[in-house]
Motif scaffolding. Sequence first.
Motif, PDB file in Angstrom:
ATOM      1  N   LYS A 128     -16.011  12.013  30.578  1.00 18.04           N
ATOM      2  CA  LYS A 128     -14.976  11.352  31.371  1.00 18.04           C
ATOM      3  C   LYS A 128     -15.341  11.254  32.850  1.00 18.04           C
ATOM      4  N   ASP A 141     -20.646   7.103  23.213  1.00 19.99           N
ATOM      5  CA  ASP A 141     -19.370   7.382  23.872  1.00 19.99           C
ATOM      6  C   ASP A 141     -19.033   6.140  24.675  1.00 19.99           C
ATOM      7  N   LYS A 147     -15.669   3.860  26.688  1.00 22.00           N
ATOM      8  CA  LYS A 147     -14.310   3.829  27.222  1.00 22.00           C
ATOM      9  C   LYS A 147     -13.788   2.414  26.996  1.00 22.00           C
ATOM     10  N   GLU A 159     -10.709  -0.218  27.492  1.00 17.42           N
ATOM     11  CA  GLU A 159      -9.532  -0.502  28.296  1.00 17.42           C
ATOM     12  C   GLU A 159      -8.269  -0.438  27.437  1.00 17.42           C
ATOM     13  N   LEU A 179      -7.188   2.068  25.782  1.00 15.77           N
ATOM     14  CA  LEU A 179      -7.294   3.045  24.699  1.00 15.77           C
ATOM     15  C   LEU A 179      -7.835   4.382  25.182  1.00 15.77           C
ATOM     16  N   GLY A 180      -8.921   4.351  25.956  1.00 12.32           N
ATOM     17  CA  GLY A 180      -9.512   5.581  26.461  1.00 12.32           C
ATOM     18  C   GLY A 180     -10.930   5.795  25.984  1.00 12.32           C
ATOM     19  N   ILE A 181     -11.388   7.043  26.056  1.00  7.15           N
ATOM     20  CA  ILE A 181     -12.763   7.408  25.722  1.00  7.15           C
ATOM     21  C   ILE A 181     -12.859   7.815  24.261  1.00  7.15           C
ATOM     22  N   LEU A 182     -13.865   7.274  23.580  1.00  9.87           N
ATOM     23  CA  LEU A 182     -14.090   7.554  22.166  1.00  9.87           C
ATOM     24  C   LEU A 182     -15.554   7.846  21.916  1.00  9.87           C
ATOM     25  N   ILE A 184      -7.153   5.749  15.412  1.00 20.77           N
ATOM     26  CA  ILE A 184      -6.909   4.618  16.310  1.00 20.77           C
ATOM     27  C   ILE A 184      -6.968   3.270  15.590  1.00 20.77           C
ATOM     28  N   TRP A 193      -4.054   0.908  16.402  1.00 19.68           N
ATOM     29  CA  TRP A 193      -4.192   0.278  17.726  1.00 19.68           C
ATOM     30  C   TRP A 193      -5.199  -0.864  17.643  1.00 19.68           C
TER      31      TRP A 193
END
Length: 92
Positions: free
Chosen positions: A4, A40, A42, A44, A46-49, A72, A75
Motif C-alpha cells: 500500500k 498486486d 490497485k 480504482e 475497489l482497492g489493493i488486490l 469481490i 463488485w
Amino acid sequence: MSTKDKHPIALDPEYKIRDNQFWYSDCKFRHFREDKATIDIKIEGLGILTLKHSTTGSDGRKTLSYTIPHDIQEWWITHRGKYVKVELLQVE
C-alpha cells in the motif's frame, strides 16, 4: 515497505472490466507482467488486490488473465463494461 506504500510500477488509466477475470491481454502494462504467478494491483473504487494467474485453458493454451477472488466477484460483475484506473504495484 508494504504494497500500500509503494508507487505504481505501471498504470492503465482506462482498463475495461470484462467478464469474471482480469485480462492482462487488454491492459496497457501487459509487458510488465508476462509469465508472473501473482500481481498486486490497485483498482480504482475497489482497492489493493493480489491476483493469481488463471489456469491453462481447456484447449491447452495459456490464459492471459488473472482470477478474480470470490469475495469481490459481485463488485466485478456490477462494474462490467466500465472503465477503471488500474495501478500495477508488484509482480512475483
